[in-house]
Design a protein around this motif. Sequence first.
Motif, PDB file in Angstrom:
ATOM      1  N   THR A  99      -6.127   4.821  -2.823  1.00  0.00           N
ATOM      2  CA  THR A  99      -7.549   4.487  -2.710  1.00  0.00           C
ATOM      3  C   THR A  99      -8.365   5.731  -2.406  1.00  0.00           C
ATOM      4  O   THR A  99      -7.879   6.646  -1.740  1.00  0.00           O
ATOM      5  CB  THR A  99      -7.806   3.450  -1.594  1.00  0.00           C
ATOM      6  OG1 THR A  99      -9.221   3.159  -1.543  1.00  0.00           O
ATOM      7  CG2 THR A  99      -7.394   3.959  -0.208  1.00  0.00           C
ATOM      8  N   MET A 146     -11.121   7.578  -0.207  1.00  0.00           N
ATOM      9  CA  MET A 146     -11.520   7.411   1.190  1.00  0.00           C
ATOM     10  C   MET A 146     -12.823   8.149   1.510  1.00  0.00           C
ATOM     11  O   MET A 146     -13.483   7.858   2.494  1.00  0.00           O
ATOM     12  CB  MET A 146     -10.397   7.888   2.116  1.00  0.00           C
ATOM     13  CG  MET A 146      -9.135   7.025   1.991  1.00  0.00           C
ATOM     14  SD  MET A 146      -7.757   7.585   3.029  1.00  0.00           S
ATOM     15  CE  MET A 146      -8.326   7.121   4.677  1.00  0.00           C
ATOM     16  N   GLU A 147     -13.174   9.133   0.686  1.00  0.00           N
ATOM     17  CA  GLU A 147     -14.438   9.867   0.886  1.00  0.00           C
ATOM     18  C   GLU A 147     -14.836  10.475  -0.452  1.00  0.00           C
ATOM     19  O   GLU A 147     -13.976  10.812  -1.264  1.00  0.00           O
ATOM     20  CB  GLU A 147     -14.259  10.951   1.962  1.00  0.00           C
ATOM     21  CG  GLU A 147     -15.532  11.668   2.372  1.00  0.00           C
ATOM     22  CD  GLU A 147     -16.674  10.720   2.731  1.00  0.00           C
ATOM     23  OE1 GLU A 147     -17.477  10.421   1.828  1.00  0.00           O
ATOM     24  OE2 GLU A 147     -16.750  10.289   3.893  1.00  0.00           O
ATOM     25  N   GLY A 203      -6.273   8.317  -0.113  1.00  0.00           N
ATOM     26  CA  GLY A 203      -5.132   7.816   0.652  1.00  0.00           C
ATOM     27  C   GLY A 203      -4.121   7.228  -0.303  1.00  0.00           C
ATOM     28  O   GLY A 203      -4.500   6.604  -1.292  1.00  0.00           O
ATOM     29  N   VAL A 243      -2.820  11.039   3.631  1.00  0.00           N
ATOM     30  CA  VAL A 243      -4.226  11.298   3.312  1.00  0.00           C
ATOM     31  C   VAL A 243      -4.305  12.679   2.659  1.00  0.00           C
ATOM     32  O   VAL A 243      -3.838  13.677   3.219  1.00  0.00           O
ATOM     33  CB  VAL A 243      -5.103  11.247   4.577  1.00  0.00           C
ATOM     34  CG1 VAL A 243      -6.557  11.524   4.221  1.00  0.00           C
ATOM     35  CG2 VAL A 243      -4.957   9.887   5.261  1.00  0.00           C
ATOM     36  N   TRP A 256     -12.863   0.431  -2.615  1.00  0.00           N
ATOM     37  CA  TRP A 256     -11.920   1.384  -2.028  1.00  0.00           C
ATOM     38  C   TRP A 256     -10.877   0.660  -1.181  1.00  0.00           C
ATOM     39  O   TRP A 256     -11.010   0.528   0.030  1.00  0.00           O
ATOM     40  CB  TRP A 256     -12.694   2.417  -1.193  1.00  0.00           C
ATOM     41  CG  TRP A 256     -13.463   3.378  -2.048  1.00  0.00           C
ATOM     42  CD1 TRP A 256     -13.683   3.292  -3.388  1.00  0.00           C
ATOM     43  CD2 TRP A 256     -14.114   4.587  -1.618  1.00  0.00           C
ATOM     44  NE1 TRP A 256     -14.434   4.370  -3.822  1.00  0.00           N
ATOM     45  CE2 TRP A 256     -14.707   5.166  -2.766  1.00  0.00           C
ATOM     46  CE3 TRP A 256     -14.261   5.220  -0.378  1.00  0.00           C
ATOM     47  CZ2 TRP A 256     -15.434   6.369  -2.706  1.00  0.00           C
ATOM     48  CZ3 TRP A 256     -14.986   6.417  -0.319  1.00  0.00           C
ATOM     49  CH2 TRP A 256     -15.553   6.979  -1.473  1.00  0.00           C
ATOM     50  N   HIS A 257      -9.839   0.204  -1.868  1.00  0.00           N
ATOM     51  CA  HIS A 257      -8.763  -0.516  -1.191  1.00  0.00           C
ATOM     52  C   HIS A 257      -7.433  -0.172  -1.846  1.00  0.00           C
ATOM     53  O   HIS A 257      -7.387   0.226  -3.014  1.00  0.00           O
ATOM     54  CB  HIS A 257      -9.007  -2.030  -1.240  1.00  0.00           C
ATOM     55  CG  HIS A 257      -9.137  -2.586  -2.630  1.00  0.00           C
ATOM     56  ND1 HIS A 257      -8.049  -2.832  -3.430  1.00  0.00           N
ATOM     57  CD2 HIS A 257     -10.221  -2.904  -3.381  1.00  0.00           C
ATOM     58  CE1 HIS A 257      -8.458  -3.291  -4.605  1.00  0.00           C
ATOM     59  NE2 HIS A 257      -9.777  -3.342  -4.606  1.00  0.00           N
ATOM     60  N   CYS A 269      -8.394  -0.500   3.523  1.00  0.00           N
ATOM     61  CA  CYS A 269      -9.682  -0.444   2.811  1.00  0.00           C
ATOM     62  C   CYS A 269     -10.707   0.335   3.615  1.00  0.00           C
ATOM     63  O   CYS A 269     -10.645   0.398   4.834  1.00  0.00           O
ATOM     64  CB  CYS A 269     -10.189  -1.833   2.494  1.00  0.00           C
ATOM     65  SG  CYS A 269     -10.557  -2.829   3.925  1.00  0.00           S
ATOM     66  N   VAL A 270     -11.626   0.936   2.880  1.00  0.00           N
ATOM     67  CA  VAL A 270     -12.712   1.694   3.503  1.00  0.00           C
ATOM     68  C   VAL A 270     -13.974   0.847   3.474  1.00  0.00           C
ATOM     69  O   VAL A 270     -14.405   0.391   2.415  1.00  0.00           O
ATOM     70  CB  VAL A 270     -12.950   3.018   2.754  1.00  0.00           C
ATOM     71  CG1 VAL A 270     -14.147   3.762   3.346  1.00  0.00           C
ATOM     72  CG2 VAL A 270     -11.701   3.890   2.799  1.00  0.00           C
ATOM     73  N   TYR A 282     -12.250   7.732   9.232  1.00  0.00           N
ATOM     74  CA  TYR A 282     -12.381   7.452   7.784  1.00  0.00           C
ATOM     75  C   TYR A 282     -13.009   6.096   7.462  1.00  0.00           C
ATOM     76  O   TYR A 282     -13.056   5.717   6.289  1.00  0.00           O
ATOM     77  CB  TYR A 282     -10.995   7.501   7.122  1.00  0.00           C
ATOM     78  CG  TYR A 282     -10.253   8.811   7.255  1.00  0.00           C
ATOM     79  CD1 TYR A 282     -10.598   9.908   6.467  1.00  0.00           C
ATOM     80  CD2 TYR A 282      -9.194   8.948   8.153  1.00  0.00           C
ATOM     81  CE1 TYR A 282      -9.908  11.107   6.568  1.00  0.00           C
ATOM     82  CE2 TYR A 282      -8.495  10.154   8.264  1.00  0.00           C
ATOM     83  CZ  TYR A 282      -8.851  11.217   7.465  1.00  0.00           C
ATOM     84  OH  TYR A 282      -8.162  12.402   7.569  1.00  0.00           O
ATOM     85  N   PHE A 304     -11.546   3.458   7.826  1.00  0.00           N
ATOM     86  CA  PHE A 304     -10.410   2.858   7.107  1.00  0.00           C
ATOM     87  C   PHE A 304      -9.753   1.781   7.967  1.00  0.00           C
ATOM     88  O   PHE A 304      -9.223   2.063   9.037  1.00  0.00           O
ATOM     89  CB  PHE A 304      -9.413   3.968   6.777  1.00  0.00           C
ATOM     90  CG  PHE A 304      -8.241   3.530   5.927  1.00  0.00           C
ATOM     91  CD1 PHE A 304      -8.389   3.321   4.566  1.00  0.00           C
ATOM     92  CD2 PHE A 304      -6.979   3.358   6.484  1.00  0.00           C
ATOM     93  CE1 PHE A 304      -7.307   2.938   3.773  1.00  0.00           C
ATOM     94  CE2 PHE A 304      -5.889   2.986   5.701  1.00  0.00           C
ATOM     95  CZ  PHE A 304      -6.060   2.782   4.340  1.00  0.00           C
TER      96      PHE A 304
END
Lengths: 178, 178
Positions: free
Chosen positions: A40, A42-43, A50, A138, B38-39, B51-52, B134, B136
């Motif tokens: 996924t 993450m930023e 990640g 990460v 985002w998962h 997930c984010v 994050y 997260f």
Amino acid sequence: MKKRTFPLSRVYQLLEPGPVVMVTTARKGRANIMTMSWHTMMEFEPPIVGCVISNQNHTFGILKATRECVINIPTVELAAKVVGCGNTSGRSVDKFKAFGLTAVPASRVSAPLIGECYANLECCVVDTRMVAKYNFFVLEVLKAWIDPLKKEPKTIHHRGNGVFMVAGRSIKLPSKMK
Amino acid sequence: MKKRTFPLSRVYQLLEPGPVVMVTTARKGRANIMTMSWHTMMEFEPPIVGCVISNQNHTFGILKATRECVINIPTVELAAKVVGCGNTSGRSVDKFKAFGLTAVPASRVSAPLIGECYANLECCVVDTRMVAKYNFFVLEVLKAWIDPLKKEPKTIHHRGNGVFMVAGRSIKLPSKMK
């Protein structure tokens, strides 16, 4: 290589749709490939990704030791090789040789790019807090490459047990989302 | 609801291809929806999902406080509503009402299912170690529901800036991968 550098600010557009990817690593002059679907964003920027890499995989030990890898994104033409890399282990097989894939030197990491993949993301490990419990690494993307001719790449998306969804048509909606 | 319970051991098959999902939460009798891409799967069974959820989102505070949510998976027919939920904030809008979506009571969490989505995963938060850095969240899926009539769901996959790839055809390859 006819690839162009790709802006880091747009890397999320490659991974967010959930394609199966091929992770390359290298240690002591020997490169390896593994197939992966559990990742996924993450930023956005710098792009942080990640991903889960099982401690059963040969790649796990190499990534822990070298802290470098490349995420290579294949399209459907490569599907048989993607599955082949998923069915074998780098402990006993040189996958570049076995599947006729081209190792191209990267610019920022020692792991090679897979020449046949339409996009390549050179990464380093930036956080290992969740490796022990979840095998979750990460990564920061340091450099990205893309084949400028692939406009709507037919990526493949794993649905389990060898069934893959192939990327279909695109639609555009008036989204404020990045 | 004509949905059936879905085995937890197969939940990864729903999320691994990378669909855009809608996360529902509830607090003080008020339910909210957010759109998310985002998962990643983190474990097969019990299914663990990472997930984010940005701390800019209204959902962030609710999820931190209640530690419960539902991941709802929409298909392309719902695309306009998915984007609508992404363009608005639960701080000022009742999204179920604004977008004509049906809140169906869940069995294990207080957040509702979205009736129109073909699959729904009732989740609780199990790890918040990476929330501060994050945004997260690590979730465990407690209960899963599916519409048994949707065989090859036309999920949507975000490519950035409102462009979505619609799930295309399926191919089967002799994979040993789960």
